[in-house]
Design a protein around this motif. Structure first.
Motif, short mmCIF file in Angstrom:
data_model
loop_
_atom_site.label_atom_id
_atom_site.label_comp_id
_atom_site.label_asym_id
_atom_site.label_seq_id
_atom_site.Cartn_x
_atom_site.Cartn_y
_atom_site.Cartn_z
N PRO A 189 -1.37 14.88 -2.34
CA PRO A 189 -2.83 14.92 -2.20
C PRO A 189 -3.56 15.21 -3.52
N GLU A 190 -2.89 15.89 -4.44
CA GLU A 190 -3.52 16.16 -5.74
C GLU A 190 -3.68 14.88 -6.56
N GLN A 191 -2.99 13.83 -6.17
CA GLN A 191 -3.06 12.55 -6.88
C GLN A 191 -3.95 11.53 -6.15
N ILE A 192 -4.77 12.02 -5.24
CA ILE A 192 -5.55 11.10 -4.40
C ILE A 192 -6.43 10.15 -5.21
N LEU A 193 -7.04 10.62 -6.26
CA LEU A 193 -7.90 9.75 -7.05
C LEU A 193 -7.09 8.62 -7.68
N ASN A 194 -5.93 8.94 -8.24
CA ASN A 194 -5.06 7.90 -8.81
C ASN A 194 -4.62 6.91 -7.74
N ILE A 195 -4.28 7.42 -6.57
CA ILE A 195 -3.83 6.56 -5.47
C ILE A 195 -4.95 5.61 -5.07
N LEU A 196 -6.15 6.14 -4.88
CA LEU A 196 -7.27 5.31 -4.44
C LEU A 196 -7.65 4.27 -5.49
N VAL A 197 -7.66 4.66 -6.74
CA VAL A 197 -7.98 3.71 -7.81
C VAL A 197 -6.93 2.60 -7.86
N ASP A 198 -5.66 2.96 -7.80
CA ASP A 198 -4.60 1.94 -7.82
C ASP A 198 -4.69 1.00 -6.62
N ILE A 258 -16.54 4.94 -9.33
CA ILE A 258 -15.55 3.89 -9.60
C ILE A 258 -14.96 3.33 -8.31
N LEU A 259 -15.00 4.12 -7.24
CA LEU A 259 -14.43 3.71 -5.96
C LEU A 259 -15.50 3.05 -5.10
N LYS A 260 -15.11 1.99 -4.42
CA LYS A 260 -16.04 1.22 -3.59
C LYS A 260 -15.50 1.09 -2.18
N ASP A 261 -16.40 1.20 -1.19
CA ASP A 261 -15.98 1.03 0.20
C ASP A 261 -16.64 -0.20 0.83
N GLN A 262 -17.26 -1.00 -0.01
CA GLN A 262 -17.88 -2.26 0.42
C GLN A 262 -17.51 -3.35 -0.58
N PRO A 263 -17.49 -4.61 -0.13
CA PRO A 263 -17.22 -5.69 -1.08
C PRO A 263 -18.21 -5.67 -2.24
N GLN A 264 -17.72 -5.99 -3.41
CA GLN A 264 -18.54 -5.97 -4.61
C GLN A 264 -18.62 -7.37 -5.21
N ALA A 265 -19.65 -7.57 -5.99
CA ALA A 265 -19.78 -8.84 -6.71
C ALA A 265 -18.66 -8.95 -7.73
N LYS A 266 -18.19 -10.16 -7.94
CA LYS A 266 -17.13 -10.37 -8.91
C LYS A 266 -17.64 -10.13 -10.33
N TYR A 267 -18.84 -10.57 -10.60
CA TYR A 267 -19.46 -10.38 -11.91
C TYR A 267 -20.79 -9.65 -11.72
N VAL A 268 -21.05 -8.69 -12.56
CA VAL A 268 -22.29 -7.94 -12.51
C VAL A 268 -23.06 -8.22 -13.80
N ILE A 269 -24.31 -8.61 -13.63
CA ILE A 269 -25.16 -8.87 -14.79
C ILE A 269 -26.16 -7.73 -14.89
N LYS A 270 -26.20 -7.11 -16.03
CA LYS A 270 -27.15 -6.03 -16.27
C LYS A 270 -28.11 -6.46 -17.38
N LYS A 294 0.83 -1.20 0.00
CA LYS A 294 0.00 0.00 0.00
C LYS A 294 0.87 1.26 0.00
N LEU A 295 1.89 1.25 0.83
CA LEU A 295 2.79 2.41 0.89
C LEU A 295 3.52 2.62 -0.42
N ASP A 296 3.89 1.54 -1.10
CA ASP A 296 4.55 1.65 -2.41
C ASP A 296 3.64 2.37 -3.41
N ILE A 297 2.37 2.03 -3.40
CA ILE A 297 1.42 2.68 -4.32
C ILE A 297 1.29 4.16 -3.98
N ILE A 298 1.19 4.47 -2.71
CA ILE A 298 1.07 5.87 -2.29
C ILE A 298 2.33 6.64 -2.67
#
Length: 110
Positions: A20-29, A67-79, A9-13
């Protein structure tokens, strides 16, 4: 399911110089590097500390971007298409059969 280590995690940060201006990139990664596929409280707290932001501010950013999630998500989503042409082409029958086969209702995980 394995999670990222603190060092990973620290490597990604640090890849973004803890800017802080790169927070979105950090969180996505961080999210996509994790097998869990979401940002847990521990990771949000770490990002806040490293970027000198409040944990509340980081949580707000996570909740703002779809695009960011704070809860577990389904592996596959069917729409299932619900437009007018799909409705007339037996879309509701497809949806009903999926519910029956998967044993879940709309917006549930299996």
């Amino acid at each position: 399911m394995t999670t990222l280590t603190l060092d990973e995690k620290l490597d990604i940060i640090e890849k973004y110089d803890a800017n802080p201006e790169q927070i979105l990139n950090i969180l996505v990664d961080l999210q996509f590097a994790s097998e869990a596929g979401y940002l847990d409280d521990e990771t949000i707290k770490l990002v806040a500390e490293c970027l000198h932001l409040t944990q509340t501010r980081v949580s707000e950013i996570v909740s703002f971007y779809s695009i960011l999630k704070d809860q577990p998500q389904a592996k596959y989503v069917i729409k299932v298409c619900n437009s007018s042409p799909c409705r007339f082409s037996h879309g509701p029958l497809v949806f009903a059969e999926l519910e029956k086969q998967l044993g879940v209702k709309e917006n549930q995980m299996t």
